[in-house]
Structures are given as structure tokens and as C-alpha cells.
Design an enzyme around this catalytic site. Sequence first.
Site, short mmCIF file in Angstrom:
data_model
loop_
_atom_site.label_atom_id
_atom_site.label_comp_id
_atom_site.label_asym_id
_atom_site.label_seq_id
_atom_site.Cartn_x
_atom_site.Cartn_y
_atom_site.Cartn_z
N CYS A 37 0.81 -1.22 0.00
CA CYS A 37 0.00 0.00 0.00
C CYS A 37 0.84 1.27 0.00
O CYS A 37 0.31 2.36 -0.18
CB CYS A 37 -0.97 0.00 1.19
SG CYS A 37 -0.16 -0.17 2.77
N CYS A 106 -1.77 -3.74 8.46
CA CYS A 106 -1.46 -2.55 9.26
C CYS A 106 -0.97 -2.95 10.65
O CYS A 106 -0.05 -2.34 11.19
CB CYS A 106 -2.68 -1.65 9.40
SG CYS A 106 -3.32 -1.09 7.81
#
Lengths: 139, 173
Positions: A37, A106
Site C-alpha cells: 500500500c 497494518c
Amino acid sequence: MAYTDKVIEHFEHSRNVGTLDKDDPNVGTGLVGAPACGDVMRLQLKITDDGTIQDAKFKTFGCGSAIASSSLVTEWVKGKSIEDAVKITNKEIAKELSLPPVKIHCSVLAEDAIKAAIKDFQEKRAKRLGPAAAASETR
Amino acid sequence: MDYFELYGIPRSAELDVKALEQRFRELSLEVHPDRLVGADAHARRVAAEKTASLNEGVRVLKDPVRRALYLLKLKGVDLESEQAAAKLQMPLEFLEEIMGRREALEGVKVKRDLDRAHAMAAEIRTARDAHLAQAKAALEKDDVPAATQALGRLRYYARFLEEVDAFEEELLS
């Protein structure tokens, strides 16, 4: 996709955003990135000579979940010994924030950041004190 | 069948986009619903699946970055999958550089300095193009590790450019 309340809370009222002096021998810096990302996360820990995490700061350029994950771990690691801090897993972070599967990376990033910061601290220490002294002191 | 085979073009990081689009139109016409009037359910389903593959294929092959990532995937490294991307360790100097640039951009945003943001974006585009060229060269030579490292940088550059775009929109709105 909706963020959970805890993610929004950490995103809107991020704890411990900032920097510590990376040249301080008691500060370990972990810098990690997520190629999928393009997010980057920096976590810095101020660690006492006996291996207790005194302070933690982070700076994350990423989505809400990445920011929340790093904000959460700065709260969790404070006051912990480095031995306990390295045991924090991404699963615990993801669970606390109720991250959906697409945002699990994350929490992985935050876990990696803790480990990288502690490793940096230990390497700095080994350089300063010699490997044997550093090993015995952090035991 | 991979997308290169589907379109009957050689597996390469370089391709003629115009020719690809032409081929896309031809192949799409062959499976167009108008040609299937009176066809049975099976034939219709096959045609619908082929249409979906053609659409996805042209989307991937037309874009140089997606095409390079797709070629890398055919060589065994899927940077668009979570697990593979997570395993990729970027050099610390690169992460430091990206962190520094993102922090600088944050400062520029506070000052609402769009010209500076554009200048920073131009630098990033130059770096992106250089690494895409490196990746293509590595793919042609079948050097998977080098292609992986070069392509691993691209998402970071893309994120930076998205940030500049978002900032510009915010200023102009």
C-alpha cells in the site's frame, strides 16, 4: 468500508505522535514500510539502561488503520520491559482494533515496527558497550 | 491461460498499446452478446467469462506498472498479495528517503505551497520512471530479485503522488 470506533478514536486523537532524538543512545528507531500500500511507519522508543520502555513516539503516513495500530502500540509499550514488548503480536493489535482482514497488514506493520525499534536500540548498545556487555545488561 | 496468451502477444514488459486495444476490440466482438442470439446457456456463459477476462486483461496490460507487476507475478512473485508484499524488505535508506519526503510534503501542505508540492511530485515521477525502467530491464533478463526490488518501490511513489493530488484538490475546492 467503515472503521471501528476504536480505530476512529486512535485516528482522531492519536497518542504520542512525534519524534525522539534518533542519536540518543537510549532511543531505538524502527522504520517499516508496506510495499502493498506504500505506507510508512516510524516508531521510536526511549529505553532505560535496565531495559524498560520509558517513552514512545510514532509518525505514520498511511490509512486510518495503520495510524491507529501505531498509536495503540505506543500506549501498550510504555512501561513495559523490552522482553515483554517484543511479545506483542499483530493478532492482539488487530483484535483490539477489530481490524477487518484487508487491514491486518497494518497491525503487522506495527508489530514489525516494535521489533525493529528494539533491534535498533540493542544494536546501538552493542556498538557502544561491546556485544558481551550489551547482552548481559539486557538479560 | 495468461493475459499475454489470451491476446496472442509475446510476454514482455514492452508492448504496443494501440495494437493491444485494436486486438481487444476484435476479440470482444467475437464474444459479443449480439453474436450469441439463440446460443445455449453454456455458450453464453463461456462468452461472458471470456469477456470478463478480456476486460481485466486489457486493464492490466495497458498500464505499464500493472503490466510489470503482472509479469513479475507470472515469474512467481505477487507483490499485490498481502503476504508476498509483507515479506519484501525494502532497504532502510529507501524507507528513510520516503519518510523524509512524506514529512517534507506535510510541511508544504501546512504552508499551502502548491508549487513546491508539484516540484516534489516531479522528482518522485522521475524516480518512479527510472525504477520502472529498471524493473522492465530486469524482467527482460529474468532477474526476479532485481525486478522485485525495483517494483517494490512503485507503490510508495504512487502513494506520494496520490497525496499531492489530494492536496491539490483540497486547495482548489
